[in-house]
Design an enzyme around this catalytic site. Structure first.
Site, PDB file in Angstrom:
ATOM      1  N   GLY A  95     -32.614 -15.437  11.978  1.00 37.08           N
ATOM      2  CA  GLY A  95     -32.324 -16.845  12.280  1.00 37.08           C
ATOM      3  C   GLY A  95     -32.749 -17.239  13.688  1.00 37.08           C
ATOM      4  N   ARG A  96     -32.429 -16.388  14.684  1.00 39.11           N
ATOM      5  CA  ARG A  96     -32.746 -16.750  16.076  1.00 39.11           C
ATOM      6  C   ARG A  96     -34.210 -16.525  16.415  1.00 39.11           C
ATOM      7  NH1 ARG A  96     -29.157 -12.866  15.286  1.00 39.11           N
ATOM      8  NH2 ARG A  96     -29.533 -10.740  15.962  1.00 39.11           N
ATOM      9  N   HIS A 131     -25.936 -28.380  42.510  1.00 44.09           N
ATOM     10  CA  HIS A 131     -24.841 -29.261  42.933  1.00 44.09           C
ATOM     11  C   HIS A 131     -23.586 -29.000  42.114  1.00 44.09           C
ATOM     12  CE1 HIS A 131     -27.482 -31.510  45.607  1.00 44.09           C
ATOM     13  NE2 HIS A 131     -28.407 -31.222  44.699  1.00 44.09           N
ATOM     14  N   LYS A 182     -31.532 -20.939   6.985  1.00 44.53           N
ATOM     15  CA  LYS A 182     -32.129 -19.742   6.383  1.00 44.53           C
ATOM     16  C   LYS A 182     -31.426 -19.410   5.073  1.00 44.53           C
ATOM     17  CE  LYS A 182     -32.923 -14.861   7.166  1.00 44.53           C
ATOM     18  NZ  LYS A 182     -32.878 -13.712   8.043  1.00 44.53           N
ATOM     19  N   LYS A 186     -15.666 -17.101  10.416  1.00 36.48           N
ATOM     20  CA  LYS A 186     -16.059 -17.937   9.265  1.00 36.48           C
ATOM     21  C   LYS A 186     -15.072 -17.740   8.122  1.00 36.48           C
ATOM     22  CE  LYS A 186     -21.097 -17.583   9.944  1.00 36.48           C
ATOM     23  NZ  LYS A 186     -22.339 -17.086   9.382  1.00 36.48           N
ATOM     24  N   GLU A 227     -21.360 -25.510   8.248  1.00 34.59           N
ATOM     25  CA  GLU A 227     -21.654 -26.706   9.058  1.00 34.59           C
ATOM     26  C   GLU A 227     -22.823 -27.477   8.456  1.00 34.59           C
ATOM     27  OE1 GLU A 227     -21.175 -23.669  10.168  1.00 34.59           O
ATOM     28  OE2 GLU A 227     -20.158 -23.642  12.120  1.00 34.59           O
ATOM     29  N   GLU A 268     -26.440 -12.982  20.734  1.00 35.40           N
ATOM     30  CA  GLU A 268     -26.267 -12.665  19.315  1.00 35.40           C
ATOM     31  C   GLU A 268     -27.052 -11.392  18.977  1.00 35.40           C
ATOM     32  OE1 GLU A 268     -27.592 -15.158  15.704  1.00 35.40           O
ATOM     33  OE2 GLU A 268     -25.536 -15.809  15.980  1.00 35.40           O
TER      34      GLU A 268
END
Ligand code: F6P
Length: 524
Positions: free
Chosen positions: A265-266, A382, A208, A494, A214, A351
């Site tokens: 963003g999400r 399990h 965005k 950050k 990253e 978030e």
């Protein structure tokens, strides 16, 4: 109506009293024997999704009080403010209009503020961009030379598209492999680059902001690799999906698909960030995906609160978090195609609602987002279901089951029946429990769960399931009086990483705390 924070409403106190009088000792088994219609009363049909809420620790009284709480908090006007395009993300002074990305062009409904403010014609811009993005997706699908698509992005620019591409594998075109690289750990990019050839690869740089460390680090390395391998046609082999087209151009990418600051963003998989999904399932499939989400938008926007599934789920979340004190929720999709569903929901819920101050910046005297975690069933059974059945903490479980398998049942006889038997049995066992030989073998039961049921996992039903979760997070956030649409909590780490990175080279530890200094020296 002006929003009122939940703890300042009369209903909040009444819910407390209700919890103390009966809520804390509520027994599901007794509730079912008292009321033969409990399943009907506490289930809800919504577009593409049927929800059984009857195995939750609620009754008519607590539900009525929760609905009163919603009204007293001004939930309906808060919802309408979002759909009207008001700037409800106050700390960033932005509207929240991801729903507009799935608003069909024929729909009459256009947010009032958008029309009034003449912020261009947002709906027309959305449609133009969507058409361009889908044309491009079809072009890539038809291009036999492109065999590998590498999506480089993180957070909302990775989790949603990755989850959806995996979920819709049955609908995906053959001949295209879609890879997702998110981590700054170079091992992840290196592993993908070992699999692909520059002439057959399309890199999608999804960000965005087009500033995320990253993604920028991975994108630079991918471009350097591409050029070092003799690749030169960046316009053909790189595309950017971003609101910051200028930064993408500066990076050297000319093929760009934009979106807008009113898409969080999400919440961005419906925008250009959804390009990998569109490449996988095609333009028609992507439009079905949007249509499924739009149907859920309309349900949320128009259904009365008592029969509104996102509202009922969001209120249950408040009941569990603030009155029962449950601190987590397990996500249990009984579908290996939904294996990234828990990870996707973690960002969406935590978030959005992992906040400790209200809209006015005042500290909250109650808890907000629970911890979400989970794995697909039956695998989780399990691993950690032991704790769900017999541990000391109660963790509500949210099952997702799909009636029809993607594979032909005759090809793999028995699998789907066993899968469905397991999801039903787990919900039943959690609720019923079992008095056995005592001690180690007893199951206390009365452990709550929600059961979401889809006929089939299709682009439309997945779209609806995602929109359901988006709106449910909106509901609890609105009741809590927080801003569900910012994410300041990700910033500090950050900034500190930027300070630490050069210190790893120089060894300068001045001003660092003892632990960080000690670890840094060991890591040099
Ligand atoms: O760091 C958190 C975050 O800002 C998320 O909200 C977002 O989805 C992610 O980073 C990626 O951001 P971008 O798409 O701008 O690279």
């Amino acid at each position: 109506m002006k929003p009122v924070r939940c703890d300042r409403t009369p209903a909040w106190g009444e819910l407390k009293a209700c919890f103390e009088a009966s809520g804390q000792n509520f027994d599901l088994r007794e509730a079912f024997s008292r009321d033969p219609h409990r399943f009907e009363a506490f289930s809800q049909d919504a577009p593409h999704v049927f929800a059984d809420l009857s195995k939750n620790l609620i009754d008519a009284d607590s539900q009525a009080l929760l609905l009163a709480l919603a009204r007293q908090c001004g939930l309906e006007s808060q919802r309408d403010a979002m759909f009207a395009g008001e700037r409800i993300n106050r700390t960033e002074n932005r509207a929240v209009m991801h729903f507009l990305l799935r608003n069909p062009p024929s729909a009459q409904y256009i947010p009032a503020q958008v029309a009034i403010n003449k912020v261009a014609d947002a709906q027309a811009e959305v449609e133009t961009t969507l058409n361009a993005m889908l044309d491009y997706a079809e072009q890539v699908r038809a291009d036999e030379a492109i065999t590998d698509i590498v999506n480089i992005g993180i957070g909302g620019s990775d989790l949603g598209p990755q989850m959806a591409v995996l979920a819709l594998g049955e609908f995906a075109t053959a001949g295209k492999r879609i890879h997702f690289v998110s981590n700054i750990d170079g091992d992840e990019l290196a592993a993908v680059l070992r699999l692909v050839k520059p002439e057959n690869t399309l890199f999608l740089v999804a960000s965005k902001t087009f500033t995320t460390t990253e993604t920028m680090t991975n994108a630079h390395s991918a471009k350097a690799w591409f050029e070092a391998q003799g690749g030169h046609d960046i316009a053909r082999h790189f595309a950017a999906l971003t609101t910051n087209v200028a930064a993408a151009n500066d990076f050297g990418i000319t093929t760009t698909f934009g979106f807008w600051d009113w898409v969080g963003g999400r919440y961005s998989l419906w925008s250009a960030i959804g390009l990998p999904i569109a490449i996988a399932i095609g333009a028609a499939g992507f439009r079905d995906f949007l249509a499924g989400a739009h149907a859920m938008d309309e349900h949320f926007r128009t259904a009365e609160l008592a029969h509104n599934l996102p509202v009922r789920l969001g209120l249950l979340d408040v009941w569990y978090r603030n009155f029962h004190g449950f601190s987590s929720r397990t996500i249990a999709p009984y579908s290996s195609a939904l294996r990234r569903w828990p990870a996707y929901l973690q960002q969406l819920e935590m978030e959005s609602n992992g906040k400790r101050v209200d809209q006015d910046g005042q500290p909250l005297p109650f808890d907000t987002s629970p911890l979400l975690w989970g794995e697909p069933g039956t695998n989780g059974q399990h691993a950690y279901f032991q704790m769900l059945h017999q541990g000391t903490s109660v963790v509500p479980v949210e099952f997702v089951a799909i009636k029809q398998a993607a594979h032909a049942p005759d090809d793999l006889p028995g699998h789907h029946g066993k899968l469905l038997a397991n999801v039903l049995a787990q919900a039943q066992a959690l609720m019923q429990g079992k008095v056995d030989a005592g001690g180690h073998r007893d199951f206390p039961g009365n452990r709550p769960s929600t059961f979401l049921l889809l006929e089939r996992l299709t682009p439309a039903s997945l779209g609806a399931l995602i929109a359901l979760q988006e709106h449910r997070v909106f509901v609890s956030g609105a009741i809590w009086g927080i801003n569900s649409f910012d994410q300041w909590g990700v910033e500090l780490g950050k900034v500190l990483a930027k300070d630490i990175e050069p210190r790893l080279q120089s060894g300068n530890i001045s001003g660092l705390d003892g632990s960080t200094a000690g670890l840094l020296q060991r890591l040099r």
